[in-house]
Design a protein around this motif. Structure first.
Motif, PDB file in Angstrom:
ATOM      1  N   GLU A   2       0.843  -1.180   0.000  1.00 35.64           N
ATOM      2  CA  GLU A   2       0.000   0.000   0.000  1.00 35.64           C
ATOM      3  C   GLU A   2       0.884   1.238   0.000  1.00 35.64           C
ATOM      4  OE1 GLU A   2      -3.633  -0.002   2.350  1.00 35.64           O
ATOM      5  OE2 GLU A   2      -3.103   1.985   3.089  1.00 35.64           O
ATOM      6  N   THR A   4       0.610   5.784  -0.613  1.00 37.11           N
ATOM      7  CA  THR A   4      -0.200   6.979  -0.834  1.00 37.11           C
ATOM      8  C   THR A   4       0.650   8.014  -1.549  1.00 37.11           C
ATOM      9  OG1 THR A   4      -1.514   6.523   1.130  1.00 37.11           O
ATOM     10  CG2 THR A   4      -1.576   8.775   0.292  1.00 37.11           C
ATOM     11  N   GLU A  51      -5.320  13.228  -3.677  1.00 35.78           N
ATOM     12  CA  GLU A  51      -4.600  12.211  -2.906  1.00 35.78           C
ATOM     13  C   GLU A  51      -5.112  10.830  -3.306  1.00 35.78           C
ATOM     14  OE1 GLU A  51      -4.804  10.735   1.595  1.00 35.78           O
ATOM     15  OE2 GLU A  51      -4.037  12.794   1.387  1.00 35.78           O
ATOM     16  N   THR A  53      -4.472   6.595  -2.645  1.00 35.09           N
ATOM     17  CA  THR A  53      -3.832   5.446  -2.004  1.00 35.09           C
ATOM     18  C   THR A  53      -4.035   4.256  -2.920  1.00 35.09           C
ATOM     19  OG1 THR A  53      -4.235   6.302   0.212  1.00 35.09           O
ATOM     20  CG2 THR A  53      -3.820   3.928   0.024  1.00 35.09           C
ATOM     21  N   ARG A  55      -3.591   0.161  -3.267  1.00 36.93           N
ATOM     22  CA  ARG A  55      -3.437  -1.063  -2.476  1.00 36.93           C
ATOM     23  C   ARG A  55      -3.442  -2.253  -3.435  1.00 36.93           C
ATOM     24  NH1 ARG A  55      -7.913  -1.271   1.712  1.00 36.93           N
ATOM     25  NH2 ARG A  55      -6.662   0.418   2.584  1.00 36.93           N
ATOM     26  N   LEU A 126      -9.049   5.683  -3.251  1.00 33.10           N
ATOM     27  CA  LEU A 126      -8.418   4.410  -2.911  1.00 33.10           C
ATOM     28  C   LEU A 126      -8.571   3.533  -4.143  1.00 33.10           C
ATOM     29  CD1 LEU A 126      -7.186   2.203  -1.063  1.00 33.10           C
ATOM     30  CD2 LEU A 126      -9.530   1.711  -0.297  1.00 33.10           C
TER      31      LEU A 126
END
Length: 185
Positions: A2, A4, A51, A53, A55, A126
């Motif tokens: 993961e 960011t 932003e 992230t 995963r 995400l």
């Protein structure tokens, strides 16, 4: 794994793609869509940083709460070299981001979660990517847009509706002329 990062978006878009791949132009579900070797994520922000992230998982992830929007698409890669980037970023621009398809060429799924898109500021994403298990039960799910109907399809449909017989090679006896209305000559 993961990580960011910040992604500079332009024209409401960020890419998940192989270098040089053509990305899809429209996003029917409003959040994400894919084509072979590329996917586009539509943002609320026209130009600026969001932003993100990322995963990477071994299989389908459990549901995640706290997101306003969610959509899932296939990622098909022939090189296994798919990266996250802004629409206008070149290979040498910005930070180096990890490969999102670490198991190499094949089919992956990508789930995109978004929050803050409606406001156009403070957007957070995400992106979860996992390989699709291949084997006897695997089904190719990525399809391009439906093919446009050909003139011969239109003629056959016209004949079916009227119960007209078709002669050899699909020609219609008394069917429409390709130049307009009326029987073929």
């Amino acid at each position: 794994m993961e990580a960011t990062t910040k992604v500079f978006v332009t024209y409401h878009q960020m890419l998940v793609a192989e270098p040089g791949a053509d990305h899809p132009g429209s996003v029917p579900n409003g959040l994400t869509t894919s084509a072979p070797e590329a996917a586009v994520i539509h943002t609320g922000l026209h130009t600026g940083e969001v932003e993100v992230t990322v995963r990477l998982t071994a299989g389908p992830p459990a549901p995640v709460d706290g997101w306003e929007e969610e959509a899932e698409v296939d990622l098909v890669t022939s090189t296994g070299n798919i990266h996250l980037s802004g629409l206008m970023e070149g290979a040498s621009d910005g930070p180096t981001r990890p490969v999102l398809t670490p198991q190499g060429p094949g089919c992956y799924r990508m789930r995109v979660h978004a929050r803050g898109r409606a406001s156009g500021s403070g957007e957070v994403y995400l992106i979860v990517v996992w390989p699709v298990e291949l084997g006897a039960d695997a089904v190719a799910r990525h399809r391009p847009e439906p093919l446009p109907r050909s003139k011969s399809d239109e003629i056959r449909e016209w004949a079916r509706k009227r119960g007209l017989p078709q002669s050899e090679r699909g020609r219609i006896a008394g069917g429409p002329d390709l130049r307009g209305e009326g029987p073929a000559r």
